[in-house]
Design a protein around this motif. Structure first.
Motif, mmCIF file in Angstrom:
data_model
loop_
_atom_site.group_PDB
_atom_site.id
_atom_site.type_symbol
_atom_site.label_atom_id
_atom_site.label_comp_id
_atom_site.label_asym_id
_atom_site.label_seq_id
_atom_site.Cartn_x
_atom_site.Cartn_y
_atom_site.Cartn_z
ATOM 1 N N ASP A 41 51.446 31.466 71.478
ATOM 2 C CA ASP A 41 52.162 30.703 72.539
ATOM 3 C C ASP A 41 52.947 31.516 73.397
ATOM 4 O O ASP A 41 52.682 32.579 73.630
ATOM 5 C CB ASP A 41 53.212 29.749 71.774
ATOM 6 N N ALA A 42 53.729 31.099 74.312
ATOM 7 C CA ALA A 42 54.087 31.786 75.591
ATOM 8 C C ALA A 42 55.345 32.733 75.087
ATOM 9 O O ALA A 42 55.264 33.924 75.589
ATOM 10 C CB ALA A 42 54.915 30.702 76.539
ATOM 11 N N ALA A 43 55.995 32.448 74.048
ATOM 12 C CA ALA A 43 56.869 33.407 73.596
ATOM 13 C C ALA A 43 56.595 34.755 72.742
ATOM 14 O O ALA A 43 57.013 35.826 73.037
ATOM 15 C CB ALA A 43 57.842 32.706 72.672
ATOM 16 N N LEU A 44 55.553 34.552 72.290
ATOM 17 C CA LEU A 44 54.730 35.703 71.373
ATOM 18 C C LEU A 44 53.384 35.672 71.926
ATOM 19 O O LEU A 44 52.415 35.219 70.601
ATOM 20 C CB LEU A 44 55.213 35.654 69.984
ATOM 21 N N SER A 45 52.856 36.175 72.813
ATOM 22 C CA SER A 45 51.584 35.818 73.138
ATOM 23 C C SER A 45 50.383 36.666 72.611
ATOM 24 O O SER A 45 49.471 36.115 72.311
ATOM 25 C CB SER A 45 51.480 36.036 74.858
ATOM 26 N N GLY A 46 50.806 37.961 72.324
ATOM 27 C CA GLY A 46 49.798 38.794 71.739
ATOM 28 C C GLY A 46 48.977 39.569 72.934
ATOM 29 O O GLY A 46 49.428 39.547 74.159
ATOM 30 N N ASN A 47 48.051 40.322 72.625
ATOM 31 C CA ASN A 47 47.107 41.255 73.416
ATOM 32 C C ASN A 47 47.903 42.363 74.237
ATOM 33 O O ASN A 47 47.512 42.639 75.058
ATOM 34 C CB ASN A 47 46.574 40.181 74.394
ATOM 35 N N PHE A 48 49.237 42.818 73.415
ATOM 36 C CA PHE A 48 49.753 43.639 74.238
ATOM 37 C C PHE A 48 49.010 44.812 74.482
ATOM 38 O O PHE A 48 49.052 45.679 75.782
ATOM 39 C CB PHE A 48 51.206 44.086 73.606
ATOM 40 N N GLY A 49 48.348 45.182 73.438
ATOM 41 C CA GLY A 49 47.417 46.404 73.589
ATOM 42 C C GLY A 49 46.265 46.368 74.822
ATOM 43 O O GLY A 49 46.257 47.431 75.619
ATOM 44 N N LEU A 50 45.867 45.244 74.877
ATOM 45 C CA LEU A 50 44.878 45.126 75.897
ATOM 46 C C LEU A 50 45.645 45.198 77.250
ATOM 47 O O LEU A 50 45.085 45.615 78.510
ATOM 48 C CB LEU A 50 44.116 43.607 75.848
ATOM 49 N N LYS A 51 46.793 44.571 77.416
ATOM 50 C CA LYS A 51 47.562 44.588 78.449
ATOM 51 C C LYS A 51 47.949 45.976 78.992
ATOM 52 O O LYS A 51 48.133 46.520 80.145
ATOM 53 C CB LYS A 51 48.751 43.761 78.366
ATOM 54 N N ASP A 52 48.180 47.080 77.743
ATOM 55 C CA ASP A 52 48.406 48.256 77.924
ATOM 56 C C ASP A 52 47.181 48.939 78.899
ATOM 57 O O ASP A 52 47.469 49.761 79.861
ATOM 58 C CB ASP A 52 48.817 48.895 76.674
ATOM 59 N N GLN A 53 46.131 48.729 78.083
ATOM 60 C CA GLN A 53 44.900 49.180 78.765
ATOM 61 C C GLN A 53 44.763 48.946 80.304
ATOM 62 O O GLN A 53 44.409 49.490 81.170
ATOM 63 C CB GLN A 53 43.608 48.898 78.011
ATOM 64 N N ARG A 54 44.925 47.532 80.528
ATOM 65 C CA ARG A 54 44.704 47.228 81.766
ATOM 66 C C ARG A 54 45.825 47.765 82.737
ATOM 67 O O ARG A 54 45.425 48.476 84.241
ATOM 68 C CB ARG A 54 45.047 45.667 82.056
ATOM 69 N N LEU A 55 46.851 48.035 82.184
ATOM 70 C CA LEU A 55 48.088 48.882 83.065
ATOM 71 C C LEU A 55 47.652 50.000 83.473
ATOM 72 O O LEU A 55 47.925 50.671 84.467
ATOM 73 C CB LEU A 55 49.509 48.654 82.453
ATOM 74 N N ALA A 56 47.163 50.797 82.554
ATOM 75 C CA ALA A 56 46.511 52.287 82.446
ATOM 76 C C ALA A 56 45.509 52.421 83.398
ATOM 77 O O ALA A 56 45.540 53.166 84.360
ATOM 78 C CB ALA A 56 46.327 52.745 81.035
ATOM 79 N N LEU A 57 44.738 51.423 83.387
ATOM 80 C CA LEU A 57 43.339 51.447 84.302
ATOM 81 C C LEU A 57 44.060 51.084 85.779
ATOM 82 O O LEU A 57 43.436 51.961 86.712
ATOM 83 C CB LEU A 57 42.436 50.246 83.936
ATOM 84 N N ARG A 58 45.043 50.528 86.066
ATOM 85 C CA ARG A 58 45.594 50.487 87.369
ATOM 86 C C ARG A 58 46.254 52.023 87.535
ATOM 87 O O ARG A 58 46.096 52.293 89.056
ATOM 88 C CB ARG A 58 46.709 49.546 87.264
ATOM 89 N N TRP A 59 46.813 52.394 86.876
ATOM 90 C CA TRP A 59 47.491 53.552 87.258
ATOM 91 C C TRP A 59 46.601 54.613 87.575
ATOM 92 O O TRP A 59 46.742 55.538 88.447
ATOM 93 C CB TRP A 59 48.281 54.147 85.767
ATOM 94 N N ILE A 60 45.279 54.641 86.648
ATOM 95 C CA ILE A 60 44.128 55.626 87.034
ATOM 96 C C ILE A 60 43.506 55.534 88.309
ATOM 97 O O ILE A 60 43.480 56.240 89.218
ATOM 98 C CB ILE A 60 43.188 55.467 85.994
ATOM 99 N N LYS A 61 43.479 54.117 88.616
ATOM 100 C CA LYS A 61 42.981 53.776 90.144
ATOM 101 C C LYS A 61 43.745 54.455 91.144
ATOM 102 O O LYS A 61 43.363 55.067 92.272
ATOM 103 C CB LYS A 61 42.655 52.331 90.193
ATOM 104 N N GLN A 62 45.143 54.391 91.060
ATOM 105 C CA GLN A 62 46.138 54.566 91.906
ATOM 106 C C GLN A 62 46.298 56.157 92.246
ATOM 107 O O GLN A 62 46.663 56.549 93.269
ATOM 108 C CB GLN A 62 47.284 53.759 91.607
#
Length: 538
Positions: free
Chosen positions: A165-186
């Motif tokens: 649900d919105a309060a405890l959505s999950g996939n935090f590890g995948l969101k970490d990866q996505r943020l890291a990929l943005r960092w790498i690109k930049q």
């Protein structure tokens, strides 16, 4: 035009800085000093997100915003994210720390190049364990043609607990990866990397992660090519039902009581010690480290904050709304050594596989990840019975039938959905999709480590090709494996720099599956490679 000018400017600044002092890198947060290794420079433990602790636990990652007053020490090896690690001996398998979200950059000493293509590695470990420090990069550094970047991301319940649900959505590890990929690109241009030539790859859960990232349309802005090794988003252990029940079960185990509200659950879990939450993993294992992914990716609520996955991967592929870029996906001939090889372990004079004679209907749904996907117990039992009959007939479970049991694991957990992924991408996608199968058994691979014995033939197991690219410390390779290692790394170097998405291994050119009536796979063996056509596509 503005983006191109910015990229060129960053590259020029990076090159100029490297002549002055290759260990000193200027980042938006301040100056970073790396380490001079024998044949390469390393810049490790660079934070890309705020520490995911306290009120940031079980939340989407926040970009790292702190400014360094002093020069940041990039010579410290990365720490492991807190995890219950299958390969730690003994009952207590807890290692790592909660503050762990870093990227780690490795740059060859090669004065003939001013910029380097970039190979980004997302580590595997069933979404439960592992880390950047557990795999090497020396084979790539020795060649001197590419920068390697390794990502650390949250694992287990800290990375994937979800009430859906919105309060405890999950996939935090995948969101970490996505943020890291943005960092790498930049930022990778500041290290001499070419942000327009980025290949993202991963093994096992890392391979599934790469595929899940590929299913985000934004990924086409973050990478040029992708490679999933022995893992993809359709494998049954990746996106599983039952996450909400497991979330509240974990809350009960750590002392949050019999809650039914996810807001209260998250609040309680944020007040607990992280080690208590991660140690609770052992309560979800029914035998040894089975099921190997009790906490993993989920389909999130559409009203979640920064959702990552709101549709099943199959539906995303069929919609065509995913990153259209060249993708390579693979499996090994006996990928099912994970987690089947542990059945060959001996205890009290007998192998664990013999337990299946009396407990097959109980354990098979956990081993093969269909306990939560079947609607009734009768449906689950029917599937268990059909699998046993198809692969074993009327034989008992024993060391004599082990290889047939291992084949069940290979087909159900890895091979079948690799083929299905290729078929769906070829049908609904526009960019090249390639596949290979690797068959070259090592003297001692991951299967022997898992079985804790060397007297059984397992074949080419899970990760036996991956370690030829990212070797583990003290890996001893045969002459043929050294050649294969060079061929695989050369394949990746060519893939990331190709303007057409073409892919070549040694003298073999991969065939694109788009527009084909039959499955196109490259068969890689000890001293050969060969294109195969399989009549599997419908």
């Amino acid at each position: 035009m503005n983006d191109i000018m910015i990229t060129v400017t960053l590259i020029c600044l990076a090159v100029a800085a490297s002549f002055a002092d290759p260990l000193l890198v200027e980042l938006p947060n301040g100056k970073l000093r790396g380490r001079d290794n024998e044949g390469y420079y390393s810049y490790e433990s660079i934070p890309y997100a705020e520490p995911p602790v306290g009120k940031l636990r079980l939340e989407a990652p926040q970009p790292y915003s702190q400014q360094w007053k002093d020069v940041f020490d990039g010579s410290r090896p990365p720490v492991l994210c807190m995890q219950w690690n299958q390969f730690v001996d003994g009952e207590d398998k807890l290692i790592g720390t909660e503050d762990c979200l870093t990227v780690n950059v490795y740059k060859p000493k090669n004065s003939s190049r001013s910029t380097f293509p970039v190979l980004v590695n997302i580590h595997g470990g069933a979404f439960m364990f592992g880390g950047p420090v557990q795999h090497g990069h020396d084979p790539i550094m020795v060649r001197g043609n590419a920068i390697v970047v390794k990502i650390a991301y949250r694992l287990g319940p800290l990375g994937f607990l979800s009430a859906k649900d919105a309060a405890l959505s999950g996939n935090f590890g995948l969101k970490d990866q996505r943020l890291a990929l943005r960092w790498i690109k930049q930022n990778i241009a500041r290290f001499g990397g070419d942000p327009e030539n980025i290949l993202v790859l991963g093994h096992s859960a890392g391979g599934a992660s790469v595929h899940l990232q590929l299913l985000q349309e934004e990924f086409s802005q973050l990478a040029k090519t992708a490679f999933s090794i022995s893992g993809n988003a359709l494998d049954p252990w990746v996106v599983q039902p039952g996450a909400r029940r497991r979330a509240f079960d974990l809350g009960r185990i750590v002392g949050c009581g019999l809650l039914s509200d996810s807001v209260e659950l998250k609040k309680c879990l944020q007040s607990k010690d992280a080690s208590q939450i991660v140690t609770a993993v052992r309560q979800f294992l029914v035998i040894d480290y089975v099921p190997f992914t009790p906490f993993g990716p989920v389909i999130e609520s559409v009203d979640a904050v920064e959702p990552f996955l709101t549709q099943h991967p199959v539906d995303i592929i069929k919609s065509g709304k995913f990153a259209q870029l060249p993708w390579l996906v693979s499996y090994t001939q006996e990928d099912g050594t994970y987690n089947a090889a542990l059945l060959a372990q001996q205890s009290n004079g007998r192998e664990l596989i013999e337990e299946l004679n009396s407990r097959w209907y109980e354990l098979a749904p956990h081993f093969l990840f269909y306990r939560d996907s079947k609607k009734t117990i009768e449906e689950m039992d029917d599937y268990s019975r059909d699998l046993r009959q198809e692969y074993l007939g009327n034989r008992n479970f024993s060391l004599g039938s082990y290889l047939d049991v291992q084949r069940i694991f290979t087909d159900v957990l890895f091979r079948n959905d690799t083929i299905r992924s290729i078929e769906l991408h070829a049908k609904y996608g526009k960019s090249p999709v390639y596949g290979y199968v690797y068959d070259n058994p090592p003297v001692r691979g991951s299967a022997q480590q898992l079985a804790k014995r060397d007297d059984i033939y397992f074949g080419t197991g899970h990760g036996d090709d991956y370690v030829l690219i990212f070797d583990k410390p003290n890996t001893q390779l045969r002459a043929d494996e050294k050649i294969i290692s060079k061929n695989l790394i050369s394949m990746l170097e060519g893939f990331v720099q190709s303007d057409t998405g073409a892919l070549t291994y040694d003298k073999c050119v991969f065939r694109d599956n788009v527009g084909q009536n039959m499955l196109q796979l490259l068969d890689i063996k000890s001293n050969s490679c060969e294109n195969m056509e399989l009549n599997i596509f419908q």
